[in-house]
Design an enzyme around this catalytic site. Structure first.
Site, mmCIF file in Angstrom:
data_model
loop_
_atom_site.group_PDB
_atom_site.id
_atom_site.type_symbol
_atom_site.label_atom_id
_atom_site.label_comp_id
_atom_site.label_asym_id
_atom_site.label_seq_id
_atom_site.Cartn_x
_atom_site.Cartn_y
_atom_site.Cartn_z
ATOM 1 N N ARG A 15 -0.298 7.479 -26.058
ATOM 2 C CA ARG A 15 0.532 8.063 -24.998
ATOM 3 C C ARG A 15 1.641 7.078 -24.630
ATOM 4 O O ARG A 15 1.403 5.864 -24.627
ATOM 5 C CB ARG A 15 -0.333 8.369 -23.769
ATOM 6 C CG ARG A 15 -1.304 9.485 -24.053
ATOM 7 C CD ARG A 15 -1.809 10.112 -22.798
ATOM 8 N NE ARG A 15 -2.744 9.274 -22.062
ATOM 9 C CZ ARG A 15 -3.386 9.672 -20.975
ATOM 10 N NH1 ARG A 15 -3.184 10.885 -20.497
ATOM 11 N NH2 ARG A 15 -4.243 8.879 -20.361
ATOM 12 N N ASP A 16 2.809 7.623 -24.319
ATOM 13 C CA ASP A 16 3.941 6.766 -23.968
ATOM 14 C C ASP A 16 3.649 6.040 -22.647
ATOM 15 O O ASP A 16 2.814 6.496 -21.864
ATOM 16 C CB ASP A 16 5.213 7.621 -23.826
ATOM 17 C CG ASP A 16 6.471 6.780 -24.016
ATOM 18 O OD1 ASP A 16 6.348 5.568 -24.275
ATOM 19 O OD2 ASP A 16 7.571 7.349 -23.906
ATOM 20 N N TYR A 58 -23.321 15.108 -20.898
ATOM 21 C CA TYR A 58 -23.441 14.394 -22.172
ATOM 22 C C TYR A 58 -24.538 15.039 -23.019
ATOM 23 O O TYR A 58 -25.404 15.735 -22.497
ATOM 24 C CB TYR A 58 -23.743 12.904 -21.905
ATOM 25 C CG TYR A 58 -23.451 12.036 -23.089
ATOM 26 C CD1 TYR A 58 -22.148 11.842 -23.517
ATOM 27 C CD2 TYR A 58 -24.479 11.442 -23.820
ATOM 28 C CE1 TYR A 58 -21.868 11.073 -24.631
ATOM 29 C CE2 TYR A 58 -24.214 10.661 -24.925
ATOM 30 C CZ TYR A 58 -22.895 10.478 -25.330
ATOM 31 O OH TYR A 58 -22.631 9.722 -26.434
ATOM 32 N N GLY A 102 -14.173 12.750 -29.570
ATOM 33 C CA GLY A 102 -14.012 12.605 -28.118
ATOM 34 C C GLY A 102 -13.146 13.735 -27.598
ATOM 35 O O GLY A 102 -12.446 14.400 -28.369
ATOM 36 N N GLY A 143 -11.182 1.988 -27.435
ATOM 37 C CA GLY A 143 -12.113 1.090 -28.120
ATOM 38 C C GLY A 143 -12.366 1.541 -29.546
ATOM 39 O O GLY A 143 -12.310 0.745 -30.498
ATOM 40 N N PHE A 175 -18.212 14.382 -35.021
ATOM 41 C CA PHE A 175 -19.096 13.235 -35.248
ATOM 42 C C PHE A 175 -19.673 12.779 -33.920
ATOM 43 O O PHE A 175 -18.958 12.688 -32.919
ATOM 44 C CB PHE A 175 -18.344 12.058 -35.901
ATOM 45 C CG PHE A 175 -19.234 10.860 -36.124
ATOM 46 C CD1 PHE A 175 -20.095 10.832 -37.216
ATOM 47 C CD2 PHE A 175 -19.265 9.794 -35.224
ATOM 48 C CE1 PHE A 175 -20.963 9.752 -37.410
ATOM 49 C CE2 PHE A 175 -20.122 8.719 -35.406
ATOM 50 C CZ PHE A 175 -20.967 8.703 -36.508
ATOM 51 N N TRP A 176 -20.978 12.475 -33.955
ATOM 52 C CA TRP A 176 -21.654 11.899 -32.780
ATOM 53 C C TRP A 176 -22.607 10.830 -33.289
ATOM 54 O O TRP A 176 -23.527 11.133 -34.068
ATOM 55 C CB TRP A 176 -22.407 12.997 -32.016
ATOM 56 C CG TRP A 176 -23.006 12.537 -30.722
ATOM 57 C CD1 TRP A 176 -22.543 11.545 -29.904
ATOM 58 C CD2 TRP A 176 -24.170 13.059 -30.086
ATOM 59 N NE1 TRP A 176 -23.344 11.427 -28.794
ATOM 60 C CE2 TRP A 176 -24.347 12.349 -28.880
ATOM 61 C CE3 TRP A 176 -25.070 14.079 -30.404
ATOM 62 C CZ2 TRP A 176 -25.390 12.591 -28.007
ATOM 63 C CZ3 TRP A 176 -26.112 14.334 -29.537
ATOM 64 C CH2 TRP A 176 -26.268 13.603 -28.348
HETATM 65 N N1 LIG Z 1 -18.785 10.777 -30.839
HETATM 66 C C1 LIG Z 1 -19.217 9.534 -30.777
HETATM 67 O O1 LIG Z 1 -20.190 9.126 -31.408
HETATM 68 C C2 LIG Z 1 -18.467 8.582 -29.890
HETATM 69 C C3 LIG Z 1 -18.691 7.203 -29.967
HETATM 70 C C4 LIG Z 1 -17.921 6.362 -29.167
HETATM 71 C C5 LIG Z 1 -16.993 6.913 -28.291
HETATM 72 N N2 LIG Z 1 -16.855 8.268 -28.231
HETATM 73 C C6 LIG Z 1 -15.889 8.912 -27.340
HETATM 74 O O2 LIG Z 1 -14.618 8.440 -27.697
HETATM 75 C C7 LIG Z 1 -13.796 8.493 -26.570
HETATM 76 C C8 LIG Z 1 -13.138 7.141 -26.391
HETATM 77 O O3 LIG Z 1 -14.131 6.184 -26.072
HETATM 78 P P1 LIG Z 1 -13.726 4.645 -25.924
HETATM 79 O O4 LIG Z 1 -14.883 3.884 -25.465
HETATM 80 O O5 LIG Z 1 -13.051 4.238 -27.169
HETATM 81 O O6 LIG Z 1 -12.660 4.824 -24.722
HETATM 82 P P2 LIG Z 1 -11.680 3.828 -24.011
HETATM 83 O O7 LIG Z 1 -11.604 2.536 -24.724
HETATM 84 O O8 LIG Z 1 -11.983 3.876 -22.562
HETATM 85 O O9 LIG Z 1 -10.262 4.567 -24.235
HETATM 86 C C9 LIG Z 1 -9.975 5.818 -23.693
HETATM 87 C C10 LIG Z 1 -8.778 6.384 -24.455
HETATM 88 O O10 LIG Z 1 -8.579 7.733 -24.056
HETATM 89 C C11 LIG Z 1 -7.193 7.902 -23.744
HETATM 90 N N3 LIG Z 1 -7.106 8.947 -22.724
HETATM 91 C C12 LIG Z 1 -7.693 8.951 -21.518
HETATM 92 N N4 LIG Z 1 -7.424 10.107 -20.873
HETATM 93 C C13 LIG Z 1 -6.635 10.824 -21.706
HETATM 94 C C14 LIG Z 1 -6.007 12.098 -21.616
HETATM 95 N N5 LIG Z 1 -6.166 12.868 -20.533
HETATM 96 N N6 LIG Z 1 -5.278 12.515 -22.656
HETATM 97 C C15 LIG Z 1 -5.118 11.740 -23.743
HETATM 98 N N7 LIG Z 1 -5.681 10.533 -23.902
HETATM 99 C C16 LIG Z 1 -6.427 10.083 -22.883
HETATM 100 C C17 LIG Z 1 -6.724 6.555 -23.262
HETATM 101 O O11 LIG Z 1 -5.333 6.477 -23.433
HETATM 102 P P3 LIG Z 1 -4.363 5.790 -22.339
HETATM 103 O O12 LIG Z 1 -4.424 4.316 -22.597
HETATM 104 O O13 LIG Z 1 -3.045 6.387 -22.665
HETATM 105 O O14 LIG Z 1 -4.886 6.171 -20.984
HETATM 106 C C18 LIG Z 1 -7.473 5.629 -24.229
HETATM 107 O O15 LIG Z 1 -6.793 5.566 -25.450
HETATM 108 C C19 LIG Z 1 -14.668 8.923 -25.395
HETATM 109 O O16 LIG Z 1 -14.540 10.322 -25.231
HETATM 110 C C20 LIG Z 1 -16.054 8.585 -25.884
HETATM 111 O O17 LIG Z 1 -17.056 9.367 -25.276
HETATM 112 C C21 LIG Z 1 -17.555 9.094 -29.003
#
Ligand SMILES: NC(=O)c1ccc[n+]([C@@H]2O[C@H](COP(=O)([O-])OP(=O)(O)OC[C@H]3O[C@@H](n4cnc5c(N)ncnc54)[C@H](OP(=O)(O)O)[C@@H]3O)[C@@H](O)[C@H]2O)c1
Length: 344
Positions: free
Chosen positions: A216-217, A94, A286, A195, A310-311
């Protein structure tokens, strides 16, 4: 998954592993080293001393509660989620890493138990969330400095309060900061059921933006589609549908998006880019597929697309805490959701 309720409810490490870590347990036995103190202290925490596979390195420990200083706040944690970033942080992958040993967890909500003599702005009973990543929320209680905390209203749902600080803020900033969007414009995103994706759907709908939501399907795709549409999604399509030739007709009725939000990378992001309007921007936040973003040369030459990132942690470093307040946030009125807070 929620950590703090499991931590508070479990009386023994075995019970905790059963309630909190079922998926990890199925794969391998959880680590079995715990504090040997005969008199367990009041604080239970999920701690890692080394980076690595969370199933191997995270242990339940009993910690001493730090002494309170004048500018400190004693907090009892109420709920803390497990997010992808928490896992990445434990793995050591990270953008910021805490000093080890560290308590896991970046998000959560706690209730103030007591405040130091010079603390103003929060009082016992208030709810607080971490101001920044790396606080270590997977514990039953802690003493934090006042600056490490932000007060939130305590009349919103607990789970919303525990998750309001990262995903909805990320969604909001990405919708506001990269393209000047007007009501009726469209936005495309992948991992739309994540989320962040769900927050994008709700905030975009409140701003009058039309969302094209790629997922994803799965066998129960209609159930997911209905759920996202109820939140305000205009279109929900699968990765496979997005690749089909018929998408050309889709864009006869729907304006091509000027903003694409990429949570996945790999093929999925290449497809988002293919449908972006000329001059549009794709923001990557992400990398769930753990694959690089690949864009054809012609997209840059003939469509002048922009690739950005974006982070949220960087955004916070670049902006003063005064700018973090939700004063300029959208007035979203989702019944029972975290967004009620944004109106206050
Ligand atoms: N840059 C930033 O500031 C920031 C802020 C917040 C979050 N994030 C990032 O955003 C991402 C999502 O976070 P979250 O908390 O929203 O996650 P989350 O609610 O756990 O959701 C994860 C998502 O990723 C999908 N996914 C998982 N593995 C995958 C793969 N191999 N290929 C395609 N899709 C896949 C899942 O789809 P399925 O339902 O189909 O499994 C689900 O839609 C993470 O990488 C997190 O680190 C970044």
């Amino acid at each position: 998954m929620w950590v703090c309720r499991a931590l508070c409810g479990a009386r023994t490490p075995t019970q905790l592993r059963r309630t909190l870590l079922p998926a990890w347990d199925r794969r391998r036995p959880a680590a079995a080293s715990y504090s040997a103190s005969a008199e367990p202290s009041r604080v239970r925490a999920l701690v890692y001393e080394h980076h690595g596979d969370p199933a191997k390195v995270v242990e339940l420990k009993n910690l001493e509660l730090a002494a309170m200083g004048g500018s400190d706040v004693h907090v009892k944690m109420l709920a803390a989620p497990v997010n992808p970033a928490d896992i990445n942080m434990i793995q050591g992958n990270y953008g910021i890493l805490p000093k080890l040993p560290a308590v896991g967890g970046n998000e959560g909500v706690g209730q103030v138990v007591a405040v130091g003599s010079s603390v103003t702005g929060v009082k016992p009973g208030d709810w607080v969330i971490p101001a920044n990543a790396g606080l270590g929320t997977w514990r039953t209680e802690a003493v934090f400095s006042k600056e490490a905390l932000i007060r939130v209203p305590n009349d919103i749902p607990l789970q919303s309060a525990a998750t309001v600080g990262v995903n909805p803020c990320t969604a909001y900033r990405m919708l506001m900061d990269f393209e000047q969007l007007r009501p009726g414009d469209s936005v495309i995103q992948n991992a739309s059921n994540s989320g962040v994706g769900q927050a994008v759907i709700q905030i975009a709908a409140a701003l009058g933006l039309r969302t094209i939501n790629v997922v994803r399907d799965r066998p129960d795709i209609q159930k997911l589609t209905d759920r996202l549409k109820k939140m305000g999604a205009e279109h929900v399509i699968t990765e496979e549908e997005l690749r089909k030739h018929e998408m050309k007709n889709f864009f006869k009725d729907v304006p091509r998006p000027r903003l694409a939000l990429n949570c996945v990378g790999g093929k999925s992001s290449t497809e988002l880019l293919r449908h972006l309007a000329p001059g549009g921007t794709m923001v990557t936040y992400g990398g769930m597929a753990k694959q690089p973003v690949i864009a054809s040369v012609s997209l840059f030459i003939f469509k002048d697309v922009k690739l950005r990132g974006f982070w949220l942690s960087q955004w916070k470093k670049d902006h003063s805490p005064g700018e973090w307040t939700m004063a300029s946030s959208p007035r979203v009125t989702q019944e029972g959701s975290a967004y009620e807070w944004l109106q206050k």
